[in-house]
Design a protein around this motif. Structure first.
Motif, short mmCIF file in Angstrom:
data_model
loop_
_atom_site.label_atom_id
_atom_site.label_comp_id
_atom_site.label_asym_id
_atom_site.label_seq_id
_atom_site.Cartn_x
_atom_site.Cartn_y
_atom_site.Cartn_z
N GLY A 273 50.18 29.12 -12.67
CA GLY A 273 49.77 28.95 -14.05
C GLY A 273 48.72 27.88 -14.28
N VAL A 274 48.25 27.23 -13.23
CA VAL A 274 47.25 26.18 -13.38
C VAL A 274 45.86 26.81 -13.50
N LEU A 275 45.12 26.40 -14.55
CA LEU A 275 43.76 26.90 -14.76
C LEU A 275 42.76 25.90 -14.20
N LYS A 276 41.89 26.36 -13.34
CA LYS A 276 40.90 25.49 -12.71
C LYS A 276 39.53 25.58 -13.37
N MET A 277 39.26 26.65 -14.12
CA MET A 277 37.97 26.80 -14.78
C MET A 277 37.90 25.87 -16.00
N PRO A 278 36.70 25.60 -16.52
CA PRO A 278 36.60 24.80 -17.74
C PRO A 278 37.33 25.48 -18.90
N ALA A 330 28.89 24.43 -33.16
CA ALA A 330 28.28 23.25 -32.56
C ALA A 330 29.17 22.65 -31.47
N GLY A 331 30.49 22.66 -31.72
CA GLY A 331 31.42 22.14 -30.72
C GLY A 331 31.41 22.98 -29.45
N ILE A 332 31.33 24.27 -29.61
CA ILE A 332 31.29 25.16 -28.44
C ILE A 332 29.98 24.98 -27.69
N VAL A 333 28.88 24.88 -28.42
CA VAL A 333 27.57 24.67 -27.79
C VAL A 333 27.57 23.40 -26.96
N GLN A 334 28.05 22.31 -27.54
CA GLN A 334 28.06 21.04 -26.82
C GLN A 334 28.90 21.14 -25.55
N LEU A 337 27.10 23.14 -22.83
CA LEU A 337 26.04 22.32 -22.22
C LEU A 337 26.61 21.28 -21.27
N GLU A 338 27.80 20.78 -21.58
CA GLU A 338 28.39 19.73 -20.75
C GLU A 338 29.21 20.28 -19.59
N LYS A 339 29.93 21.37 -19.82
CA LYS A 339 30.92 21.84 -18.85
C LYS A 339 30.57 23.16 -18.17
N VAL A 340 29.72 23.97 -18.79
CA VAL A 340 29.40 25.29 -18.25
C VAL A 340 27.88 25.47 -18.28
N ARG A 341 27.20 24.45 -17.85
CA ARG A 341 25.74 24.39 -18.02
C ARG A 341 25.03 25.56 -17.36
N ASP A 342 25.57 26.07 -16.26
CA ASP A 342 24.89 27.18 -15.59
C ASP A 342 25.05 28.48 -16.36
N SER A 343 25.80 28.46 -17.46
CA SER A 343 25.90 29.63 -18.32
C SER A 343 25.07 29.46 -19.59
N TRP A 344 24.14 28.54 -19.55
CA TRP A 344 23.24 28.38 -20.70
C TRP A 344 22.05 29.31 -20.53
N PRO A 345 21.61 29.99 -21.62
CA PRO A 345 20.57 31.00 -21.48
C PRO A 345 19.23 30.49 -20.96
N GLY A 346 18.80 29.28 -21.35
CA GLY A 346 17.49 28.81 -20.88
C GLY A 346 17.00 27.66 -21.72
N PRO A 347 15.90 27.05 -21.33
CA PRO A 347 15.41 25.85 -22.01
C PRO A 347 15.08 26.08 -23.48
N GLU A 348 14.49 27.26 -23.80
CA GLU A 348 14.12 27.51 -25.19
C GLU A 348 15.38 27.61 -26.08
N VAL A 351 16.74 24.11 -27.03
CA VAL A 351 16.09 23.51 -28.18
C VAL A 351 16.71 24.04 -29.47
N ARG A 352 16.94 25.35 -29.52
CA ARG A 352 17.55 25.92 -30.73
C ARG A 352 18.96 25.37 -30.92
N ALA A 353 19.68 25.15 -29.83
CA ALA A 353 21.05 24.62 -29.94
C ALA A 353 21.05 23.26 -30.57
N SER A 354 20.04 22.44 -30.30
CA SER A 354 19.99 21.09 -30.83
C SER A 354 19.87 21.09 -32.34
N LEU A 355 19.49 22.24 -32.92
CA LEU A 355 19.34 22.33 -34.37
C LEU A 355 20.62 22.75 -35.07
N LEU A 356 21.66 23.15 -34.29
CA LEU A 356 22.92 23.57 -34.90
C LEU A 356 23.66 22.39 -35.51
#
Length: 356
Positions: A273-278, A330-334, A337-348, A351-356
């Protein structure tokens, strides 16, 4: 604004039809949103639009018993062991091997079951309102973690979950009550909560004594103004259509598999029952039923069984994704970015996320 496209697929294992909404680029990181009682895919409308606009590929099914997805009067069809394979088929249907999964309310049932039984398909998981190692394991794993200062055991043995025992004892009465006035019950169920809801006894504590929800089967349901709810006219209309088409028997049946779900969860899960993923858990502070914000025992098992757990709180009642969509998003976005960064769509998109 992203276009939400309607789609269907037929389960290979059951032959049952599932409906889902999708949006965003099909090559973007995938987030699958699982709604709870008594919602539909459109319950996630603000998240679907926001994350699709950021470059995510988003999918939200009408869960079993709701909307344009199959329903059944057989409670056993709603056991998690029956449902989880169908949501894995949805993942396969959209051409992916893993996703970020997000659930709310009863959507956390299959969410946590997928995470604990099939971690290989979980890039990360997000639960709202319902902590891990509670609902998906049944009442026996919920009652021990009640706030006994609010709910003394000799007076309120089942605490705020008294209504779930009522479902087990008299499911027909629960179904009949909600079907008696679907339009006004939709407004009542999705009405805005109050801050005091997190620290007072829930109205559900006397469900069995009352013979039903609220004041019981003879409840006079008020016509609550739409502005006092967390839904708009589009969602209200779709919810009423869904529940009028299907009735409430499918919604009720989710509550009738506690023993089967416990057996499935304890005997067939992996990693003890232990979850290892974020894992992200979102507390809805004023939630009068889940009441996790001020009861540290409510999330005790989750904290003991998640190796990479993050938590944050929004000042809202149960329907956080509808009442406070910007703070939810906004909480999910942050967290991504912190815990699942390799699942972020891209640099552009960053920038849009910073506006949320």
């Amino acid at each position: 604004m992203a276009v939400l496209s309607p789609n269907t697929f037929t389960s290979k294992s059951t032959g049952k039809q599932h409906f889902y909404l999708m949006a965003g680029p099909s090559n973007g990181p995938l987030i699958i949103f699982l709604h709870g009682w008594p919602g539909i895919a459109l319950t996630w409308k603000y998240q679907l639009h926001a994350f699709a606009s950021l470059g995510f590929y988003v999918v939200a099914p009408d869960m079993a018993g709701y909307g344009q997805t199959w329903t059944s009067k057989d409670p056993g069809e709603f056991a998690l062991e029956k449902l989880v394979p169908q949501y894995l088929e949805l993942l396969e249907h959209v051409g992916r091997k893993e996703a970020i999964w997000c659930g709310h309310d009863w959507g956390c049932g299959p969410l946590w079951a997928i995470a604990s039984h099939h971690p290989e398909v979980c890039k990360a998981v997000i639960g709202m309102s319902v902590p891990y190692r509670t609902l998906e394991l049944g009442l026996n794993y919920m009652i021990p973690y009640l706030d006994r200062e609010l709910y003394p055991e000799d007076e309120f043995p089942y605490g705020q979950y008294d209504y779930q025992v009522f479902y087990q004892e008299n499911p027909e009465a629960a179904t009949r009550q909600f079907e008696s006035d679907i339009p006004n019950y939709v407004r009542l169920i999705f009405s805005r909560g109050q801050e005091k809801g997190s620290r007072e006894r829930s109205f559900t504590v006397n469900t069995r004594n009352n013979g039903g929800w609220f004041e019981g089967p003879n409840t006079v349901v008020p016509e609550i103004p739409l502005e006092m709810t967390v839904i708009d006219e589009e969602l209200r209309s779709e919810l009423v259509a869904s529940l009028t088409k299907n009735g409430f028997h499918g919604a009720t049946n989710w509550y009738l598999n506690h023993s089967a779900n416990e057996k499935y969860g304890l005997e067939k899960g992996v990693n003890n029952g232990v979850l290892k993923m974020p894992v992200l858990f979102i507390h809805t502070e004023y939630d009068t039923i889940c009441q996790t914000a001020h009861n540290p025992r409510a999330g005790l098992q989750m904290r003991e069984h998640c190796e990479n757990l993050s938590e944050f709180m929004i000042k809202t009642a149960h329907w956080g994704m509808l009442e406070c969509p910007d703070k939810t998003n906004a909480g999910i976005v942050q967290w991504i970015l912190e815990k699942v960064r390799d699942s972020w769509p891209g640099p552009e998109s960053r920038v849009r996320a910073s506006l949320l």
